[in-house]
Each structure stands twice: as C-alpha cells, then as structure tokens.
Motif scaffolding. Structure first.
Motif, PDB file in Angstrom:
ATOM      1  N   GLN A   1       3.314   4.631   3.418  1.00 45.12           N
ATOM      2  CA  GLN A   1       4.270   5.119   4.425  1.00 45.12           C
ATOM      3  C   GLN A   1       3.985   4.535   5.804  1.00 45.12           C
ATOM      4  OE1 GLN A   1       3.937   9.303   3.793  1.00 45.12           O
ATOM      5  NE2 GLN A   1       5.343   9.259   2.054  1.00 45.12           N
ATOM      6  N   ARG A   2       2.709   4.269   6.063  1.00 47.13           N
ATOM      7  CA  ARG A   2       2.346   3.693   7.373  1.00 47.13           C
ATOM      8  C   ARG A   2       2.349   2.175   7.346  1.00 47.13           C
ATOM      9  NH1 ARG A   2      -2.732   6.059   7.345  1.00 47.13           N
ATOM     10  NH2 ARG A   2      -2.582   8.300   7.271  1.00 47.13           N
ATOM     11  N   ASN A   3       2.799   1.630   6.196  1.00 46.20           N
ATOM     12  CA  ASN A   3       2.776   0.171   6.020  1.00 46.20           C
ATOM     13  C   ASN A   3       1.380  -0.426   6.192  1.00 46.20           C
ATOM     14  OD1 ASN A   3       5.229  -0.687   5.167  1.00 46.20           O
ATOM     15  ND2 ASN A   3       6.107  -0.739   7.239  1.00 46.20           N
ATOM     16  N   GLU A   4       0.392   0.375   5.815  1.00 44.76           N
ATOM     17  CA  GLU A   4      -0.990  -0.125   5.898  1.00 44.76           C
ATOM     18  C   GLU A   4      -1.455  -0.505   4.502  1.00 44.76           C
ATOM     19  OE1 GLU A   4      -3.495   2.811   7.727  1.00 44.76           O
ATOM     20  OE2 GLU A   4      -2.304   2.766   9.574  1.00 44.76           O
ATOM     21  N   GLU A   5      -2.251  -1.525   4.413  1.00 44.89           N
ATOM     22  CA  GLU A   5      -2.689  -1.976   3.101  1.00 44.89           C
ATOM     23  C   GLU A   5      -3.887  -1.156   2.603  1.00 44.89           C
ATOM     24  OE1 GLU A   5      -3.814  -6.162   1.185  1.00 44.89           O
ATOM     25  OE2 GLU A   5      -2.275  -6.194   2.767  1.00 44.89           O
ATOM     26  N   THR A   6      -3.875  -0.864   1.306  1.00 47.02           N
ATOM     27  CA  THR A   6      -5.046  -0.201   0.720  1.00 47.02           C
ATOM     28  C   THR A   6      -5.917  -1.281   0.093  1.00 47.02           C
ATOM     29  OG1 THR A   6      -3.644   1.692   0.184  1.00 47.02           O
ATOM     30  CG2 THR A   6      -5.772   1.590  -0.927  1.00 47.02           C
ATOM     31  N   ASN A   7      -7.188  -1.243   0.399  1.00 50.42           N
ATOM     32  CA  ASN A   7      -8.095  -2.213  -0.229  1.00 50.42           C
ATOM     33  C   ASN A   7      -8.450  -1.680  -1.622  1.00 50.42           C
ATOM     34  OD1 ASN A   7     -10.635  -3.365  -1.137  1.00 50.42           O
ATOM     35  ND2 ASN A   7     -10.668  -4.378   0.865  1.00 50.42           N
ATOM     36  N   LYS A   8      -7.879  -2.330  -2.646  1.00 46.76           N
ATOM     37  CA  LYS A   8      -8.029  -1.826  -4.025  1.00 46.76           C
ATOM     38  C   LYS A   8      -9.488  -1.779  -4.473  1.00 46.76           C
ATOM     39  CE  LYS A   8      -3.625  -3.326  -5.881  1.00 46.76           C
ATOM     40  NZ  LYS A   8      -2.916  -4.075  -6.895  1.00 46.76           N
ATOM     41  N   GLU A   9     -10.240  -2.826  -4.113  1.00 44.61           N
ATOM     42  CA  GLU A   9     -11.641  -2.888  -4.542  1.00 44.61           C
ATOM     43  C   GLU A   9     -12.424  -1.735  -3.922  1.00 44.61           C
ATOM     44  OE1 GLU A   9      -9.913  -5.466  -3.437  1.00 44.61           O
ATOM     45  OE2 GLU A   9      -9.889  -6.855  -5.138  1.00 44.61           O
ATOM     46  N   ASP A  10     -12.211  -1.511  -2.612  1.00 46.19           N
ATOM     47  CA  ASP A  10     -12.927  -0.426  -1.936  1.00 46.19           C
ATOM     48  C   ASP A  10     -12.482   0.941  -2.461  1.00 46.19           C
ATOM     49  OD1 ASP A  10     -14.355  -2.222  -0.492  1.00 46.19           O
ATOM     50  OD2 ASP A  10     -13.235  -1.981   1.389  1.00 46.19           O
ATOM     51  N   LEU A  11     -11.195   1.069  -2.768  1.00 46.29           N
ATOM     52  CA  LEU A  11     -10.709   2.353  -3.275  1.00 46.29           C
ATOM     53  C   LEU A  11     -11.325   2.639  -4.653  1.00 46.29           C
ATOM     54  CD1 LEU A  11      -8.981   4.820  -2.806  1.00 46.29           C
ATOM     55  CD2 LEU A  11      -7.045   3.620  -3.810  1.00 46.29           C
ATOM     56  N   CYS A  12     -11.359   1.618  -5.515  1.00 45.42           N
ATOM     57  CA  CYS A  12     -11.972   1.803  -6.845  1.00 45.42           C
ATOM     58  C   CYS A  12     -13.464   2.121  -6.690  1.00 45.42           C
ATOM     59  CB  CYS A  12     -11.791   0.549  -7.706  1.00 45.42           C
ATOM     60  SG  CYS A  12     -10.084   0.320  -8.225  1.00 45.42           S
ATOM     61  N   ALA A  13     -14.134   1.418  -5.775  1.00 45.48           N
ATOM     62  CA  ALA A  13     -15.573   1.665  -5.550  1.00 45.48           C
ATOM     63  C   ALA A  13     -15.783   3.089  -5.050  1.00 45.48           C
ATOM     64  CB  ALA A  13     -16.133   0.657  -4.556  1.00 45.48           C
ATOM     65  N   SER A  14     -14.899   3.558  -4.167  1.00 42.34           N
ATOM     66  CA  SER A  14     -15.037   4.913  -3.604  1.00 42.34           C
ATOM     67  C   SER A  14     -14.795   5.964  -4.676  1.00 42.34           C
ATOM     68  CB  SER A  14     -14.049   5.104  -2.453  1.00 42.34           C
ATOM     69  OG  SER A  14     -14.266   4.113  -1.474  1.00 42.34           O
ATOM     70  N   PHE A  15     -13.756   5.749  -5.490  1.00 40.49           N
ATOM     71  CA  PHE A  15     -13.442   6.690  -6.575  1.00 40.49           C
ATOM     72  C   PHE A  15     -14.618   6.744  -7.564  1.00 40.49           C
ATOM     73  CE2 PHE A  15     -11.827   7.042 -10.968  1.00 40.49           C
ATOM     74  CZ  PHE A  15     -11.363   8.344 -10.936  1.00 40.49           C
ATOM     75  N   GLN A  16     -15.089   5.568  -7.937  1.00 39.22           N
ATOM     76  CA  GLN A  16     -16.179   5.513  -8.923  1.00 39.22           C
ATOM     77  C   GLN A  16     -17.466   6.150  -8.376  1.00 39.22           C
ATOM     78  OE1 GLN A  16     -16.113   2.810 -12.000  1.00 39.22           O
ATOM     79  NE2 GLN A  16     -18.095   1.903 -11.577  1.00 39.22           N
ATOM     80  N   ALA A  17     -17.734   5.923  -7.082  1.00 37.12           N
ATOM     81  CA  ALA A  17     -18.952   6.495  -6.478  1.00 37.12           C
ATOM     82  C   ALA A  17     -18.903   8.015  -6.564  1.00 37.12           C
ATOM     83  CB  ALA A  17     -19.084   6.036  -5.029  1.00 37.12           C
ATOM     84  N   SER A  18     -17.715   8.571  -6.296  1.00 37.22           N
ATOM     85  CA  SER A  18     -17.564  10.022  -6.317  1.00 37.22           C
ATOM     86  C   SER A  18     -17.737  10.570  -7.742  1.00 37.22           C
ATOM     87  CB  SER A  18     -16.182  10.381  -5.752  1.00 37.22           C
ATOM     88  OG  SER A  18     -15.949  11.732  -5.916  1.00 37.22           O
ATOM     89  N   VAL A  19     -17.074   9.942  -8.711  1.00 40.66           N
ATOM     90  CA  VAL A  19     -17.142  10.397 -10.104  1.00 40.66           C
ATOM     91  C   VAL A  19     -18.586  10.311 -10.620  1.00 40.66           C
ATOM     92  CG1 VAL A  19     -16.483   9.790 -12.470  1.00 40.66           C
ATOM     93  CG2 VAL A  19     -14.760   9.776 -10.678  1.00 40.66           C
TER      94      VAL A  19
END
Ligand code: KG4
Length: 332
Positions: A225-243
C-alpha cells in the motif's frame, strides 16, 4: 524381518522394503508436487486419482529395486491415518490386496509414528525421549518413555508449522510447497524485520503460529500500500528466525523440565536447514534428525515404524482394517 511399507496419506505414493527396521532395500516415492503446484496446494480428489494411477508401478519398482520376491515379505505395514481419506484408501486397499494375494499379515501404522521412526533407520533411538513433530498438518511435542509410547505434551493451537511456511511462501510469491523455498531464501537474508516470538502466557508447551503468519501478511500488504518494496530474503530469514527460536526453545525447555537428554526431530519441516543448525548448537543433548530423504513422506519410515510396532505388540490387524482421516497419536 522384511517389512513392506506403503504410504499414501497425502500427495506422495510410496512403497518401500525395509529389513529389521533399519536396512532400506528400496524406497520408491512418486511425488505429485508438480501436479498440485498448478493449484497452489494439494487438491484431495486429484491426489487420490494420481495414487490410483501410480500405486501398481510404485509397488513393482520397489520389488525390482530391492531384488526380492513378494513371497519373501514377512509383514505389510500401511499408513492408516491421519491424512486425506481418499488418498489413504488407495494405499490401504493396495496393502490389503497384496496381503490377501500372498497370504501375508498386515498392520496399520499411524503416519506420525512413521515420521518419528524415520529416525530409527539411521540412528538408534534412545529413551526416554522428546519428539518434536513438525509437518504440514501437525506441530507436537511428544514424550516417549519407550518404543511406541506417545504422550502429547504440547501442540499447536492453530496453524501447523509447515502450513505457516506454505502460507508465508504464497504471500511472498513462492511456489508450492513453500517450506523448502522459504528455507532457501532465509539463508540469503537477515532477521531485519524482527517478527514476534509467540510464547503462550499460560506457560504451556503449546504453540501458536497464526499471529506470526498474520504479521508477515500484514507487513507485505502494508508495504504494498505504501509502494515500498519488501525484501523477500530478509522477510524469509525473519520468519524462519522466529519459528526456529520458538520450536527449539520450547523443545529444550520441555526436555530440561523432564530431565530428558534425547531429542528426536521429525516430519517434513525437520528438513529445514535453519532448524537443524539451531538444534546442533545444543551439544549436551543427543539430537536425532533424519536425512532429508526420510524427512518428508516416504514408505521406508512406515516400514520401520511397522517393524517396531509389531515388535512391541506382537499383534496384526486383519483385512477389515480401514483408514481414518483423523487419528490421535496418543491413543495408539
Ligand atoms: O511431513 P510432510 O512431508 O507431510 C505432512 O504434512 O505429513 O511435510 C510437508 C510440509 C510442507 O508444509 C512443507 O512446506 C514442509 O513440510 N517442508 C519444509 C521444508 N521441507 C518441507 N518446511 C520448512 N523448511 C523445509 N526445508
């Protein structure tokens, strides 16, 4: 003892021949991933139809690979549940047909017992043990006092870990099944998004992953919505770190509470590299994780479980055996 294992609970048609629960003479797996990928997930009716197409060929190949005759088999072990009922029926009926034709005894095996006993193929299982079961449909902490003794001490209150992986993968735009893809990207990124670690306030050993999943979905949508890019690698790393942090911390905490040093990791998500790396840091524990080929659904694990189940109970089922979509592990 030569055990013929048959697995068809979801989208893998698999037949294996295993000697004495350890020596894998054959383990043929026909995966339907490429078919279900088109739909973004497993379509139950499509899965059952493909089991029908594949099962005879998979049987045949298992005997060719093992270089033995059907008459040599001592026991038929088949997944009786839980799973997709249409898929389970194909495996169970094929097992019954074989047992009837060659006059062989048959036993039904719980699918999750199969995942746990995937560990018995390459390691000696030592008890008492805590098993962390992480798959597409289950997330459980199981106390095993001895062989084929299952006491569930923690489970997910909402999504299973594998399910959360697959949903996150979809939001990030990765193909089905998402777990391995998220795992791969996670190793190329960093835990920059600091997603929540959910430890339930009741102090129990239960899990909850739906909040984490929603946090990922909201983050991606807000960025869009903010036209900002999500860094897929960092998002996957963050999700995996939490799990990984929650899974490992809870497993170790339960082991410490019970004074148990043997930990078994099982199920499709046990193929996760991040999870394996995190567990391996705990050198004071005897941690068993199967090789990748035995982590996801396969019939060798069912044959191994069938062997130990028979050794413990010395009991066969008969040809009236029927599969069940829902089946508790602790009622085994
Ligand atoms: O045990 P399994 O083959 O099937 C059952 O659910 O019984 O597990 C499949 C699940 C899927 O959700 C898949 O995405 C996940 O295991 N999975 C992984 C990895 N490999 C498979 N999840 C995270 N990391 C992986 N490397």
């Amino acid at each position: 003892m030569l055990v013929l294992g048959i697995e068809s609970s979801c989208d893998e048609t698999s037949v294996a021949i295993v000697k004495d629960g350890k020596e894998v003479l054959s383990n043929v797996i026909n995966s339907q991933i490429d078919i279900h990928k088109l739909f973004g997930g497993v379509v139950p009716e499509v899965a059952s139809r493909n089991h029908v197409y594949q099962i005879s060929m998979v049987f045949k190949q298992a005997f060719i690979d093992a270089n033995i005759k059907p008459e040599d088999i001592d026991l038929v072990a088949v997944t009786k549940g839980p799973g997709l009922i249409g898929s389970l029926l194909i495996g169970v009926n094929a097992a019954k047909a074989f047992a009837l034709m060659y006059n062989k005894p048959i036993i039904g095996v719980h699918h999750l017992a199969g995942h746990i006993y995937a560990n018995a193929i390459e390691h000696d299982m030592v008890f008492p043990a805590i098993a962390l079961l992480v798959s597409g449909g289950n997330t459980e902490l199981v106390y095993m006092k001895e062989h084929f003794s299952f006491e569930i001490l923690g489970e997910t209150l909402d999504d299973a870990v594998g399910e959360a992986y697959d949903k996150v993968a979809r939001v990030v735009g990765l193909p089905y099944p998402g777990g391995p893809q998220v795992d791969k990207l996670a190793h190329q990124g960093h835990d920059t998004y600091h997603l929540p670690r959910v430890y339930l306030e009741d102090g129990s050993f239960n899990f909850s992953f739906s909040g984490l999943k929603s946090a990922v979905i909201n983050l991606v949508h807000n960025n869009e919505q903010r036209n900002e890019e999500t860094n897929k690698e960092d998002l996957c790393a963050s999700f995996q770190a939490s799990v990984v942090e929650v899974l490992v911390n809870k497993t170790i905490a339960l082991a410490d509470k019970l004074g148990v040093k043997n930990i078994i990791v099982a199920g499709g998500v046990s193929a996760n590299k991040g999870l394996k790396e995190a567990f391996m840091k705990y050198e004071n524990y005897n941690i068993s994780i199967p090789s990748i080929k035995y982590c996801t659904d396969n019939a060798a694990m069912i044959a191994a479980a069938g062997y130990y189940q028979f050794k413990k109970y010395q009991k066969y089922d008969d040809l009236t055996i029927n599969p069940k979509a829902n089946l508790d592990l602790d009622n085994e």
